[in-house]
Scaffold this motif. Structure first.
Motif, PDB file in Angstrom:
ATOM      1  N   UNK A 158      42.089  39.010  42.781  1.00 25.39           N
ATOM      2  CA  UNK A 158      41.575  38.672  41.459  1.00 25.39           C
ATOM      3  C   UNK A 158      41.673  39.906  40.582  1.00 25.39           C
ATOM      4  N   UNK A 159      42.323  39.730  39.418  1.00 29.20           N
ATOM      5  CA  UNK A 159      42.625  40.888  38.577  1.00 29.20           C
ATOM      6  C   UNK A 159      41.373  41.429  37.883  1.00 29.20           C
ATOM      7  N   UNK A 160      40.984  42.628  38.278  1.00 27.06           N
ATOM      8  CA  UNK A 160      39.838  43.269  37.626  1.00 27.06           C
ATOM      9  C   UNK A 160      40.256  44.523  36.861  1.00 27.06           C
ATOM     10  N   UNK A 161      41.529  44.894  37.003  1.00 24.25           N
ATOM     11  CA  UNK A 161      42.003  46.087  36.296  1.00 24.25           C
ATOM     12  C   UNK A 161      41.321  47.341  36.812  1.00 24.25           C
ATOM     13  N   UNK A 162      41.273  48.368  35.953  1.00 20.17           N
ATOM     14  CA  UNK A 162      40.681  49.634  36.380  1.00 20.17           C
ATOM     15  C   UNK A 162      39.187  49.634  36.084  1.00 20.17           C
ATOM     16  N   UNK A 163      38.422  50.026  37.082  1.00 17.86           N
ATOM     17  CA  UNK A 163      36.974  50.160  36.843  1.00 17.86           C
ATOM     18  C   UNK A 163      36.449  51.420  37.532  1.00 17.86           C
ATOM     19  N   UNK A 164      35.398  51.985  36.949  1.00 15.62           N
ATOM     20  CA  UNK A 164      34.831  53.230  37.469  1.00 15.62           C
ATOM     21  C   UNK A 164      33.319  53.085  37.562  1.00 15.62           C
ATOM     22  N   UNK A 165      32.770  53.617  38.619  1.00 14.54           N
ATOM     23  CA  UNK A 165      31.319  53.582  38.757  1.00 14.54           C
ATOM     24  C   UNK A 165      30.684  54.625  37.844  1.00 14.54           C
ATOM     25  N   UNK A 196      24.933  39.529  36.504  1.00 19.24           N
ATOM     26  CA  UNK A 196      24.616  39.540  37.922  1.00 19.24           C
ATOM     27  C   UNK A 196      25.739  40.251  38.658  1.00 19.24           C
ATOM     28  N   UNK A 197      25.389  41.041  39.662  1.00 18.38           N
ATOM     29  CA  UNK A 197      26.382  41.847  40.372  1.00 18.38           C
ATOM     30  C   UNK A 197      27.396  40.976  41.094  1.00 18.38           C
ATOM     31  N   UNK A 198      26.918  39.842  41.596  1.00 21.30           N
ATOM     32  CA  UNK A 198      27.774  38.981  42.406  1.00 21.30           C
ATOM     33  C   UNK A 198      28.285  37.820  41.560  1.00 21.30           C
ATOM     34  N   UNK A 199      29.567  37.809  41.292  1.00 22.75           N
ATOM     35  CA  UNK A 199      30.174  36.675  40.612  1.00 22.75           C
ATOM     36  C   UNK A 199      30.308  36.855  39.117  1.00 22.75           C
ATOM     37  N   UNK A 233      32.637  24.680  45.017  1.00 18.96           N
ATOM     38  CA  UNK A 233      31.598  24.344  44.039  1.00 18.96           C
ATOM     39  C   UNK A 233      31.871  24.968  42.671  1.00 18.96           C
ATOM     40  N   UNK A 234      32.876  25.850  42.615  1.00 16.34           N
ATOM     41  CA  UNK A 234      33.248  26.427  41.318  1.00 16.34           C
ATOM     42  C   UNK A 234      32.226  27.401  40.754  1.00 16.34           C
ATOM     43  N   UNK A 235      31.186  27.695  41.520  1.00 15.93           N
ATOM     44  CA  UNK A 235      30.095  28.564  41.027  1.00 15.93           C
ATOM     45  C   UNK A 235      30.565  30.020  40.990  1.00 15.93           C
ATOM     46  N   UNK A 236      30.934  30.556  42.155  1.00 17.21           N
ATOM     47  CA  UNK A 236      31.537  31.886  42.253  1.00 17.21           C
ATOM     48  C   UNK A 236      32.572  31.818  43.381  1.00 17.21           C
ATOM     49  N   UNK A 237      33.253  32.912  43.622  1.00 24.24           N
ATOM     50  CA  UNK A 237      34.266  32.949  44.676  1.00 24.24           C
ATOM     51  C   UNK A 237      33.628  32.562  46.015  1.00 24.24           C
ATOM     52  N   UNK A 238      34.177  31.528  46.652  1.00 27.34           N
ATOM     53  CA  UNK A 238      33.694  31.132  47.972  1.00 27.34           C
ATOM     54  C   UNK A 238      32.486  30.222  47.979  1.00 27.34           C
ATOM     55  N   UNK A 239      31.958  29.872  46.830  1.00 29.66           N
ATOM     56  CA  UNK A 239      30.782  28.995  46.816  1.00 29.66           C
ATOM     57  C   UNK A 239      31.194  27.582  47.235  1.00 29.66           C
ATOM     58  N   UNK A 240      30.264  26.867  47.846  1.00 24.48           N
ATOM     59  CA  UNK A 240      30.652  25.574  48.411  1.00 24.48           C
ATOM     60  C   UNK A 240      29.602  24.494  48.205  1.00 24.48           C
ATOM     61  N   UNK A 251      38.692  31.559  36.532  1.00 21.20           N
ATOM     62  CA  UNK A 251      39.799  32.162  37.278  1.00 21.20           C
ATOM     63  C   UNK A 251      39.336  32.960  38.493  1.00 21.20           C
ATOM     64  N   UNK A 252      38.014  33.203  38.583  1.00 19.80           N
ATOM     65  CA  UNK A 252      37.524  33.992  39.710  1.00 19.80           C
ATOM     66  C   UNK A 252      36.882  33.138  40.801  1.00 19.80           C
ATOM     67  N   UNK A 253      36.914  31.825  40.639  1.00 19.62           N
ATOM     68  CA  UNK A 253      36.314  30.958  41.660  1.00 19.62           C
ATOM     69  C   UNK A 253      37.238  29.773  41.924  1.00 19.62           C
ATOM     70  N   UNK A 254      37.146  29.237  43.146  1.00 20.57           N
ATOM     71  CA  UNK A 254      37.941  28.052  43.454  1.00 20.57           C
ATOM     72  C   UNK A 254      37.467  26.901  42.590  1.00 20.57           C
ATOM     73  N   UNK A 255      38.388  26.055  42.182  1.00 22.25           N
ATOM     74  CA  UNK A 255      38.045  24.982  41.250  1.00 22.25           C
ATOM     75  C   UNK A 255      37.120  23.955  41.911  1.00 22.25           C
ATOM     76  N   UNK A 256      36.107  23.575  41.186  1.00 22.97           N
ATOM     77  CA  UNK A 256      35.150  22.562  41.650  1.00 22.97           C
ATOM     78  C   UNK A 256      35.892  21.298  42.053  1.00 22.97           C
ATOM     79  N   UNK A 257      35.534  20.740  43.192  1.00 20.05           N
ATOM     80  CA  UNK A 257      36.171  19.515  43.658  1.00 20.05           C
ATOM     81  C   UNK A 257      35.160  18.383  43.608  1.00 20.05           C
ATOM     82  N   UNK A 258      35.556  17.280  43.003  1.00 22.34           N
ATOM     83  CA  UNK A 258      34.644  16.158  42.885  1.00 22.34           C
ATOM     84  C   UNK A 258      34.696  15.286  44.137  1.00 22.34           C
TER      85      UNK A 258
END
Lengths: 273, 521
Positions: free
Chosen positions: A156-163, A117-120, A34-41, A64-71
């Motif tokens: 998926x490339x997120x580089x360096x991150x710190x909490x 949003x935390x997710x996606x 569905x191209x919304x977020x990673x794994x969305x369908x 680049x972080x989600x599968x491409x929407x399929x028509x």
């Protein structure tokens, strides 16, 4: 789902790959990206050759972080309508993310606290910052961490991150900090010095809304289809019947009628039944 | 247009007043004189296109876009400029930078709708947003005329009152103003009959001086009326009313008219009531900001002015004469002119504190006493040592914290705005809202209490457990049908937080009404 909703969020789990068809109670079920977020369908339901496609939340533009929407062509389409008004025409995502980098360059002493949003959304923003060449550590709110790790595992490339924690929070200077929208104006963020508050959301297209929320740097970035994507998708699926749900149904329904497509709002339909 | 659109957007998303002032002041530096003038005119609502009405824009939409989709969108967004900015199909970026050229095109257009359409097509979304605001006026970006004046003062490094004093006499394109601000020209001269003069303001009275003041003959005493400060500027049969900030509020008070030929400027307090008998402030509030008061309102709540000073008399500026002389002139004017909506603010005498108390008790609409030195000139702004305000002691009441909301700006992460209640039978009903009076430390503690004791959330509002007693200070109480409790408190603020006090000790509305009834007799 387990990361987001806990290990007991469902009784049984069954993994279904995109494009893999299963048969349940007389209906064939297939999932498509569905191209919304990673794994969305999107969910395609088939019975005796009749197809019903449920888009769920979707977008068709590249991410680049989600599968491409399929028509998928279908007989009946059940579409979301979060941004189902012609005023929503999302700008180029990359230009929007550049705003953060440019503004930070102009105010190198300030911290850029961006609501996501935390997710996606969080992972998409981080990944886009990386693509645009931002290599510094990115600071994140605790709620983003686990999902970040999941995305990182999926290459998926997120580089360096710190909490952000109670020790480093006061020392932050000239950094990009990501936190869920509820946290950007709360106790948690109080200790961050010299901050510019941003919010990455499709709603930021409406300036008065951003102002009401006291946002200083609105980033118009959405994981939902805008008006053009919605109308284009409806046309391309060649659906003869469209049911509209989750958002602004009226204008889309009107547009469908104008284009000789049978349409109704899903909620209204239920009421009539 | 792009530069101007960026400015508007930047100002819209800036929430600190000082920062806003800085942004405009800096922006002005990069412009030529024509652009500076245009910017100031637009920002203050003084640039008008007589040939462009709202209906022009709506007709354009009707002919170019789908009306249903537009209506739905407008309904959703709530702002015309923004709706058009977003819904208009093209997304260019105009090469037309010169606002002056745009104004020329629009003012001289033979087919105004076509000209507007051509511009809308050439602009980006943000430019369209600014353009519609530009041509229709009414920016709605939270930037008032008084902020423009402050920005100009900052830009030219001049004192604010100097700009305020001439502001209403200045006109687009403001070239004389900018020449003076940049030290290239002299202080602009303006027609005094259109001009607001800065008010003379009072400082708080130091009560230790009361015996001196009472025993000497150097002071006048007046009531401190609980209305709004106004300046009446009259000449050749026309009257202009200016508010405290120099805003023209004549339309709201059409009954205030002075018939004179030569310039007359009076200073006083706007009040409402029949036969010049003032009603409480909450009655006056019904008239404030009503641009066109109805006949019914005008007859129910007629406005009048308690006049206490005179700045110009028979065309002559007498601000450099003593208050003693000015008061004589004022009394003389009232002897020779009758005006049903003007009344001289009477001088009062009190020799004992008891007399003062009697005065207070008699009038709930008096905020306190004004003490003015007879030898004072009429000076700009708040100069120490001439005029004093001596406010009544506040009254206190214990209340229960009911709801809380976050504040703005620096306080945006703190629950700083409170709804407070008192008992009515077995329920707590709201009596006042308070946003101030606490120290930073107290605010911190209340904030923590609220977060710990939230029982429900309604959008931005939190309902809290009814556990915390807050002592409120307020200036006066008035009967009000608009409030659930039946009384309206004037200027309520937090005085103390009574962590020690149980909520059951808070009084009931009935008891409070009984206690306060003294101020209505």
């Amino acid at each position: 789902m387990k990361i987001r909703y806990g290990n007991e969020c469902a009784k049984n789990f069954q993994i279904l790959k995109y494009g893999e068809r299963i048969y349940v109670d007389g209906i064939y079920i297939t999932l498509y990206p569905a191209g919304h977020i990673l794994g969305s369908a999107q969910v395609l339901l088939e019975k005796q050759g009749y197809k019903v496609l449920v888009t769920g939340d979707f977008k068709t533009i590249p991410d680049a972080t989600a599968q491409k929407f399929e028509l998928i062509k279908t007989n009946t389409l059940i579409t979301e309508a979060t941004f189902g008004l012609p005023i929503f025409c999302h700008p180029d995502p990359s230009e929007e993310i550049k705003k953060i980098i440019t503004s930070l360059k102009e105010n190198p002493e300030s911290n850029y606290l961006i609501g996501v949003y935390s997710l996606g959304k969080a992972q998409r923003v981080i990944n886009m910052l990386r693509i645009l060449g931002y290599t510094n550590e990115i600071y994140i709110h605790g709620s983003i961490k686990k999902i970040n790790q999941y995305y990182s595992n999926k290459k998926i490339n997120l580089g360096r991150y710190t909490q952000v924690d109670k020790d480093n929070i006061k020392l932050l200077k000239g950094q990009i900090i990501l936190a869920p929208p509820s946290a950007i104006k709360d106790v948690w963020s109080r200790k961050i010095n010299n901050k510019v508050i941003g919010l990455a959301s499709g709603w930021m297209a409406i300036k008065q809304r951003a102002k009401q929320k006291l946002i200083e740097l609105p980033i118009i970035l959405s994981d939902h289809a805008d008006w053009n994507e919605l109308t284009k998708t409806i046309k391309s699926t060649e659906a003869e019947k469209v049911l509209i749900t989750h958002g602004q149904e009226d204008c889309l329904k009107y547009w469908c009628k104008k284009n000789n497509i049978n349409a109704d709002a899903l909620a209204n339909k239920n009421k009539e039944l | 247009m792009k530069k101007f659109a960026n400015l508007l957007e930047q100002l819209l998303f800036t929430y600190s007043t000082n920062r806003k002032i800085e942004i405009l002041a800096t922006y002005l530096k990069g412009l030529d004189y024509k652009e500076k003038g245009i910017t100031i005119a637009v920002m203050t609502g003084n640039l008008n296109f007589k040939n462009i009405k709202r209906s022009n824009i709506l007709n354009i939409i009707k002919s170019k876009l789908d009306w249903y989709l537009f209506e739905q969108s407008y309904d959703y967004v709530g702002d015309l400029a923004e709706t058009i900015a977003l819904i208009w199909p093209s997304n260019g970026s105009s090469k037309q930078k010169d606002l002056n050229k745009i104004i020329y095109d629009l003012k001289n257009s033979k087919s105004i709708n076509n000209t507007i359409v051509a511009y809308l097509n050439s602009f980006s979304s943000k430019e369209r947003w600014a353009f519609i605001k530009f041509i229709l006026g009414g920016l709605r970006i939270g930037f008032s005329t008084s902020l423009v004046k402050k920005s100009l003062a900052k830009y030219g490094n001049k004192e604010l009152y100097k700009i305020e004093n001439i502001w209403n006499g200045l006109e687009y394109p403001y070239e004389n103003l900018f020449l003076w601000l940049e030290n290239k020209g002299s202080y602009p001269t303006i027609d005094a009959s259109k001009t607001f003069n800065s008010f003379m303001l009072a400082t708080s009275f130091d009560e230790e001086l009361i015996e001196d003041v009472k025993s000497s003959d150097d002071y006048y005493f007046e009531y401190k009326w609980d209305g709004i400060r106004v300046q009446l500027v009259a000449k050749n049969g026309s009257t202009t009313i200016f508010s405290r900030s120099g805003e023209d509020i004549s339309n709201s008070f059409p009954e205030i008219k002075i018939n004179c030929t030569e310039l007359l400027v009076l200073d006083g307090e706007m009040l409402v009531g029949q036969n010049c008998l003032p009603l409480p402030f909450n009655q006056l509030q019904k008239r404030i900001n009503k641009k066109k008061p109805s006949k019914k309102l005008l007859s129910e709540l007629p406005a009048f002015v308690k006049v206490y000073d005179i700045l110009y008399c028979s065309g002559k500026d007498i601000r450099n004469r003593t208050l003693y002389d000015r008061r004589k002139k004022l009394e003389e004017w009232f002897l020779n002119n009758s005006n049903t909506n003007l009344d001289i603010s009477e001088l009062i005498n009190f020799k004992t504190d008891n007399e003062l108390k009697k005065i207070y008790q008699k009038f709930s609409y008096i905020e306190g006493i004004m003490i003015k030195k007879k030898i004072s000139f009429y000076l700009n702004g708040r100069k120490k040592g001439y005029w004093f305000k001596w406010k009544k002691d506040p009254k206190y009441i214990d209340t229960i914290l009911m709801y809380a909301q976050r504040g703005h700006g620096k306080r945006s992460s703190f629950y700083s705005d409170y709804t407070l209640g008192i008992w009515s039978k077995n329920k707590v009903i709201p009596i006042a809202k308070a946003y101030s009076g606490y120290t930073d430390d107290e605010l911190n503690k209340i904030d923590r209490f609220i977060r710990k004791n939230t029982i429900a959330k309604y959008g931005p509002v939190r309902e809290v457990r009814k556990l915390l007693v807050i002592e409120l200070a307020f200036d006066s109480a008035q009967i009000s049908s608009r409030h659930k409790s039946g009384i309206a408190l004037r200027f309520p603020r937090v005085s103390r937080i009574r962590w020690d006090k149980p909520v059951n000790d808070v009084q009931s509305i009935e008891e409070i009404k009984k206690e306060l009834s003294i101020y209505h007799s």
